[in-house]
Scaffold this motif. Structure first.
Motif, short mmCIF file in Angstrom:
data_model
loop_
_atom_site.label_atom_id
_atom_site.label_comp_id
_atom_site.label_asym_id
_atom_site.label_seq_id
_atom_site.Cartn_x
_atom_site.Cartn_y
_atom_site.Cartn_z
N GLN A 145 6.40 50.68 -60.77
CA GLN A 145 7.52 51.03 -61.64
C GLN A 145 8.52 51.87 -60.85
OE1 GLN A 145 6.11 52.87 -65.22
NE2 GLN A 145 4.62 51.25 -65.65
N PRO A 146 9.79 51.51 -60.89
CA PRO A 146 10.79 52.26 -60.12
C PRO A 146 11.02 53.64 -60.71
CG PRO A 146 11.86 50.65 -61.55
CD PRO A 146 10.38 50.40 -61.66
N PRO A 147 11.62 54.54 -59.95
CA PRO A 147 11.90 55.87 -60.49
C PRO A 147 12.98 55.82 -61.55
CG PRO A 147 12.90 55.61 -58.32
CD PRO A 147 12.04 54.40 -58.55
N ALA A 148 12.97 56.85 -62.38
CA ALA A 148 13.98 57.00 -63.43
C ALA A 148 14.35 58.47 -63.50
CB ALA A 148 13.43 56.50 -64.78
N PRO A 149 15.46 58.82 -64.13
CA PRO A 149 15.83 60.23 -64.23
C PRO A 149 14.68 61.05 -64.82
CG PRO A 149 17.65 58.86 -64.94
CD PRO A 149 16.49 57.93 -64.72
N GLY A 150 14.25 62.07 -64.09
CA GLY A 150 13.16 62.91 -64.55
C GLY A 150 11.78 62.33 -64.32
N ARG A 151 11.67 61.20 -63.63
CA ARG A 151 10.36 60.59 -63.40
C ARG A 151 10.32 59.94 -62.03
NH1 ARG A 151 8.98 55.27 -66.47
NH2 ARG A 151 9.84 54.43 -64.53
N THR A 152 9.26 60.21 -61.29
CA THR A 152 9.11 59.60 -59.97
C THR A 152 8.63 58.16 -60.11
OG1 THR A 152 6.83 60.40 -59.83
CG2 THR A 152 8.54 61.82 -58.92
N ALA A 153 8.73 57.42 -59.02
CA ALA A 153 8.21 56.06 -59.02
C ALA A 153 6.70 56.09 -59.26
CB ALA A 153 8.52 55.38 -57.68
N ARG A 154 6.20 55.04 -59.91
CA ARG A 154 4.78 54.98 -60.24
C ARG A 154 4.18 53.73 -59.63
NH1 ARG A 154 4.25 55.95 -66.59
NH2 ARG A 154 2.10 56.40 -65.96
N ARG A 155 2.94 53.90 -59.11
CA ARG A 155 2.30 52.79 -58.42
C ARG A 155 0.84 52.69 -58.84
NH1 ARG A 155 1.52 52.54 -51.95
NH2 ARG A 155 0.44 54.46 -52.49
N GLU A 156 0.41 51.49 -59.13
CA GLU A 156 -0.98 51.25 -59.51
C GLU A 156 -1.91 51.49 -58.32
OE1 GLU A 156 -4.48 50.36 -61.06
OE2 GLU A 156 -2.67 50.43 -62.30
N PHE A 157 -3.06 52.11 -58.57
CA PHE A 157 -3.99 52.42 -57.49
C PHE A 157 -4.76 51.19 -56.99
CE2 PHE A 157 -3.59 56.80 -59.06
CZ PHE A 157 -3.36 57.45 -57.86
N GLU A 158 -5.05 50.26 -57.86
CA GLU A 158 -5.85 49.12 -57.47
C GLU A 158 -5.06 48.17 -56.56
OE1 GLU A 158 -9.15 47.45 -60.12
OE2 GLU A 158 -7.53 47.91 -61.52
N TYR A 159 -5.74 47.60 -55.60
CA TYR A 159 -5.08 46.67 -54.69
C TYR A 159 -6.07 45.64 -54.17
CZ TYR A 159 -7.11 49.89 -51.26
OH TYR A 159 -7.97 50.68 -50.54
N ARG A 160 -5.52 44.56 -53.65
CA ARG A 160 -6.33 43.51 -53.00
C ARG A 160 -6.16 43.67 -51.48
NH1 ARG A 160 -3.48 40.79 -57.06
NH2 ARG A 160 -4.77 39.97 -58.77
N ARG A 161 -7.22 43.44 -50.76
CA ARG A 161 -7.17 43.51 -49.31
C ARG A 161 -6.92 42.12 -48.73
NH1 ARG A 161 -9.75 48.29 -47.38
NH2 ARG A 161 -10.87 49.43 -49.02
N HIS A 162 -6.01 42.04 -47.79
CA HIS A 162 -5.73 40.78 -47.11
C HIS A 162 -5.92 40.91 -45.60
CE1 HIS A 162 -4.33 38.98 -50.80
NE2 HIS A 162 -3.41 39.93 -50.97
#
Length: 360
Positions: free
Chosen positions: A203-220
């Motif tokens: 999720q991109p940043p917004a006024p008053g909120r930093t960008a948010r990123r999901e912790f789970e990922y796939r390894r390639h």
């Protein structure tokens, strides 16, 4: 005013300007405790000549409370406004138990665990002095001693070499005053770069909120690169490698040797990695006399300027990058490096402690 207070039966209170300032700061500070503010107001009012009954009505306190803190201040000054020490309940555990807790926390666990937990220390103490103790009580004892066995601070043992400063001076001199007509390269590998793909969109940043990123990922998978930075221009050549060994490294040097003008000497800064110090690599360097190596001291690879390029690559592409495959990772690194080379500038290397910058 103090005499009026004395005629009313109240203890006389006299304060100097410094003490008044301390009390006023206590009253006005939002961090002051309520009870401390009340005590300070009582003393300030008493110093202004108010009687106990007047102060009690003004501050909505009992006369006994006013009398108590007025008297304690008159007797002991500012220290009289502090809470008296309390005895508390008797210590539940005697010294042998506390010593056993400390002894366990300052020693290595029997294994296979590598670090202590409060519960494990409690079990250890119970088996040592035959005194049952809770994990929470172990935590209180350790907290009182500022002892934190679960935390580890790492360090690197310095390998002193007789020519440490000679090597540093040589490399810094090479950066600041490159030999006329020569090519100066800084070369190193960056290995095991993970191609990770987030399972859900960020999720991109917004006024008053930093960008948010999901912790789970796939390894390639992973990718490794070798890079050569031209110190005088700031441009960098990178190449993907399958293995990080001497044969791969000298293959890269072969390609550089063919690409670079034949009439120029080449000065290269290398750290003490195994692919650089291997017998095969040293034989290659001996067979190519126009290549002059400047070795960083052990544990001082930060003197190798290409590490600055790797740091920029990590911040710009790798740290928050999303890669659908290993090829996607390699493609994005190549694209970023091509774009960087279009406006690359050399790093300004300095002894004066000024942070490193790219030269204007």
């Amino acid at each position: 005013m103090a005499e009026d207070a004395g005629r009313c039966g109240a203890v006389a209170v006299v304060i100097d300007e410094q003490t008044r300032g301390v009390l006023q700061r206590t009253v006005s500070s939002p961090k002051s405790q309520v009870r401390q503010v009340l005590r300070a107001r009582i003393v300030l009012a008493a110093a202004d000549g108010a009687g106990n009954a007047v102060i009690a009505r003004r501050l909505t306190a009992s006369v006994n409370t006013v009398r108590k803190w007025r008297g304690r201040f008159a007797e002991r000054g500012l220290d009289g406004l502090k809470d008296a020490a309390r005895s508390g309940r008797p210590r539940r555990y005697d010294d042998p138990v506390r010593v056993a807790v400390v002894a366990a926390a300052t020693s290595a666990p029997a294994g296979p665990a590598a670090t202590w937990t409060h519960a494990a220390i409690a079990d250890q103490v119970a088996g040592t002095v035959f005194a049952p103790i809770s994990a929470s009580q172990v935590g209180r004892i350790l907290a009182g001693l500022d002892l934190k066995p679960h935390k580890v601070t790492g360090w690197l043992t310095r390998r002193d070499t007789p020519d440490f400063w000679e090597r540093v001076t040589d490399i810094c001199g090479l950066y600041r005053d490159p030999p006329s007509g020569a090519i100066v390269l800084s070369i190193d590998e960056k290995t095991a770069i993970q191609a990770r793909e987030r399972r859900y969109p960020s999720q991109p940043p917004a006024p008053g909120r930093t960008a948010r990123r999901e912790f789970e990922y796939r390894r390639h998978g992973t990718a490794s690169i070798v890079a050569a930075l031209d110190v005088t221009t700031g441009q960098t050549l990178i190449e993907t490698i399958q293995r990080n060994n001497a044969a791969t490294f000298t293959d890269f040097l072969d390609r550089l040797d063919r690409l670079l003008p034949r009439d120029k000497d080449i000065h290269v800064v290398l750290d003490n990695g195994s692919s650089h110090t291997a017998k095969h690599t040293k034989e290659w360097l001996a067979a190519h006399p126009r290549w002059h190596v400047h070795w960083t001291p052990p544990h001082a690879s930060w003197l190798n300027q290409v590490e600055l390029v790797f740091s920029a690559l990590t911040r710009a592409v790798l740290r928050y990058g999303d890669f659908t495959s290993r090829n996607d990772l390699i493609g994005k690194m190549d694209t970023w490096m091509i774009q960087r080379n279009e406006h690359a500038r050399p790093f300004r290397w300095t002894y004066e402690g000024i942070p490193l910058k790219e030269a204007a």
